[in-house]
Scaffold this active site. Structure first.
Site, PDB file in Angstrom:
ATOM      1  N   ASN A   1      36.250 -19.428 -70.503  1.00  0.00           N
ATOM      2  CA  ASN A   1      34.995 -19.938 -71.077  1.00  0.00           C
ATOM      3  C   ASN A   1      33.776 -19.142 -70.589  1.00  0.00           C
ATOM      4  O   ASN A   1      32.638 -19.561 -70.748  1.00  0.00           O
ATOM      5  CB  ASN A   1      34.819 -21.432 -70.753  1.00  0.00           C
ATOM      6  CG  ASN A   1      34.681 -21.687 -69.252  1.00  0.00           C
ATOM      7  OD1 ASN A   1      34.705 -20.760 -68.454  1.00  0.00           O
ATOM      8  ND2 ASN A   1      34.530 -22.942 -68.875  1.00  0.00           N
TER       9      ASN A   1
ATOM     10  N   ASP B   1      34.560 -18.853 -54.091  1.00  0.00           N
ATOM     11  CA  ASP B   1      34.632 -20.299 -54.332  1.00  0.00           C
ATOM     12  C   ASP B   1      35.839 -20.935 -53.653  1.00  0.00           C
ATOM     13  O   ASP B   1      36.731 -20.246 -53.162  1.00  0.00           O
ATOM     14  CB  ASP B   1      34.637 -20.584 -55.843  1.00  0.00           C
ATOM     15  CG  ASP B   1      35.586 -19.666 -56.617  1.00  0.00           C
ATOM     16  OD1 ASP B   1      36.452 -19.048 -55.984  1.00  0.00           O
ATOM     17  OD2 ASP B   1      35.450 -19.567 -57.844  1.00  0.00           O
TER      18      ASP B   1
ATOM     19  N   HIS C   1      33.098 -18.323 -67.385  1.00  0.00           N
ATOM     20  CA  HIS C   1      32.564 -18.631 -66.052  1.00  0.00           C
ATOM     21  C   HIS C   1      32.830 -17.489 -65.062  1.00  0.00           C
ATOM     22  O   HIS C   1      33.779 -16.723 -65.197  1.00  0.00           O
ATOM     23  CB  HIS C   1      33.053 -19.988 -65.517  1.00  0.00           C
ATOM     24  CG  HIS C   1      34.479 -20.067 -65.068  1.00  0.00           C
ATOM     25  ND1 HIS C   1      35.318 -21.087 -65.444  1.00  0.00           N
ATOM     26  CD2 HIS C   1      35.206 -19.291 -64.253  1.00  0.00           C
ATOM     27  CE1 HIS C   1      36.492 -20.927 -64.875  1.00  0.00           C
ATOM     28  NE2 HIS C   1      36.462 -19.821 -64.147  1.00  0.00           N
TER      29      HIS C   1
ATOM     30  N   GLU D   1      30.148 -22.704 -64.201  1.00  0.00           N
ATOM     31  CA  GLU D   1      30.589 -23.086 -65.539  1.00  0.00           C
ATOM     32  C   GLU D   1      29.440 -22.973 -66.557  1.00  0.00           C
ATOM     33  O   GLU D   1      28.270 -22.966 -66.170  1.00  0.00           O
ATOM     34  CB  GLU D   1      31.088 -24.539 -65.507  1.00  0.00           C
ATOM     35  CG  GLU D   1      32.319 -24.778 -64.631  1.00  0.00           C
ATOM     36  CD  GLU D   1      33.630 -24.416 -65.336  1.00  0.00           C
ATOM     37  OE1 GLU D   1      33.661 -23.436 -66.094  1.00  0.00           O
ATOM     38  OE2 GLU D   1      34.622 -25.122 -65.093  1.00  0.00           O
TER      39      GLU D   1
HETATM   40  C1  GLP Z   1      39.165 -19.481 -61.575  1.00  0.00           C
HETATM   41  C2  GLP Z   1      38.298 -18.830 -60.516  1.00  0.00           C
HETATM   42  C3  GLP Z   1      37.518 -17.656 -61.052  1.00  0.00           C
HETATM   43  C4  GLP Z   1      38.442 -16.782 -61.894  1.00  0.00           C
HETATM   44  C5  GLP Z   1      38.915 -17.555 -63.077  1.00  0.00           C
HETATM   45  C6  GLP Z   1      39.808 -16.778 -64.011  1.00  0.00           C
HETATM   46  O1  GLP Z   1      38.560 -20.542 -62.218  1.00  0.00           O
HETATM   47  N1  GLP Z   1      37.373 -19.730 -59.903  1.00  0.00           N
HETATM   48  O2  GLP Z   1      36.950 -16.933 -59.979  1.00  0.00           O
HETATM   49  O3  GLP Z   1      37.769 -15.622 -62.300  1.00  0.00           O
HETATM   50  O4  GLP Z   1      39.650 -18.670 -62.592  1.00  0.00           O
HETATM   51  O5  GLP Z   1      41.122 -16.858 -63.576  1.00  0.00           O
HETATM   52  P1  GLP Z   1      42.288 -15.942 -64.019  1.00  0.00           P
HETATM   53  O6  GLP Z   1      41.989 -14.611 -63.457  1.00  0.00           O
HETATM   54  O7  GLP Z   1      43.512 -16.557 -63.417  1.00  0.00           O
HETATM   55  O8  GLP Z   1      42.302 -15.958 -65.493  1.00  0.00           O
END
Ligand code: GLP
Length: 245
Positions: free
Chosen positions: A136, A67, A138, A143
């Site tokens: 959440n 992404d 995702h 989402e």
């Molecule tokens: C972002 C990314 C995801 C990632 C998520 C969790 O929103 N788009 O790919 O898995 O955050 O992030 P973190 O690993 O910092 O908790």
């Protein structure tokens, strides 16, 4: 689903890196689907160490990232393109011409999403897709919603995701409100999926996604249907499902 229990973040990072390293060693010209966020940073550090010690060669590897924020240039220090260069690509012998990521600067969502799906198709999909997990539930930026979206798409980030990612920006208002994300279809067609989840703030999402019903309200839950899904989670992330292990 195969569950690998790690003691803590460092242990999780080592275990996840070992799985990715095995993939690259067994198929040097593999396609790696890569993720951003704080969860995979330690995994990338372990991979860099393996490269430095001569155990890994990335020269033939192709990558497709999950992404990118809409509106952030690839040189913006919070863009995922910048994240990938600074956390992995600049430190290993990968050919960055073979590293793909959605272009957040293309305002034409339909065109950019179609282009990215064509890129994923042209490389034959990922041999191994690495994922983190949003608090959440995702995956990528898919989402919680009423349905799973198959193709690369433009998403409106939920307030909780903006809140969660605000720690990387000066202030919450600076967090982009939209992102382009690989769809659930490309994630599910990866030959192997590896998700890393660390810390107590992921415990509810881990429970909802991997120990509950399959529902687009917990997007990661779709991975229960993948035939080669590996969850590497530390004890804190598994704290709400202890009795089910
Ligand atoms: C972002 C990314 C995801 C990632 C998520 C969790 O929103 N788009 O790919 O898995 O955050 O992030 P973190 O690993 O910092 O908790």
């Amino acid at each position: 689903m195969r569950l690998i229990i790690a003691k803590d973040y460092q242990d999780l990072s080592r275990k996840a890196a070992n799985i990715i390293a095995a993939q690259v060693q067994l198929k040097p010209d593999c396609v790696l689907g890569l993720a951003t966020g704080s969860s995979p940073v330690g995994t990338y550090q372990e991979l860099i160490a393996k490269y430095q010690s001569g155990d890994l060669d990335f020269s033939k590897v192709t990558t497709v990232n999950l992404d990118e924020y809409v509106g952030l240039d690839k040189d913006h220090d919070q863009s995922y393109a910048y994240f990938m260069r600074t956390n992995l690509f600049d430190h290993v012998n990968i050919d960055q011409a073979n590293c793909n990521i959605p272009n957040g600067m293309d305002p034409d969502a339909e065109k950019e999403c179609a282009r990215y799906d064509a890129v994923i198709a042209s490389v034959g999909g990922a041999d191994l897709q690495l994922l983190g997990l949003g608090p959440n539930g995702h995956i990528g930026f898919n989402e919680p919603a009423e349905e799973f979206v198959k193709n690369t798409n433009k998403v409106t980030l939920t307030d909780s995701t903006i809140e969660a990612n605000a720690r990387f920006f000066e202030k919450k208002e600076d967090v982009p409100t939209h992102a382009y994300t690989m769809g659930i279809g490309a994630i599910m067609t990866a030959k192997r999926v590896l998700l890393v989840a660390s810390g107590a703030n992921k415990a509810q999402a881990v429970k909802d996604c991997f120990f509950g019903p399959i529902t687009p309200h917990a997007p990661g839950s779709i991975l229960q249907l993948h035939s080669d899904f590996i969850l590497v989670a530390d004890e804190a992330a598994l704290s709400l499902v202890k009795d089910q292990l």
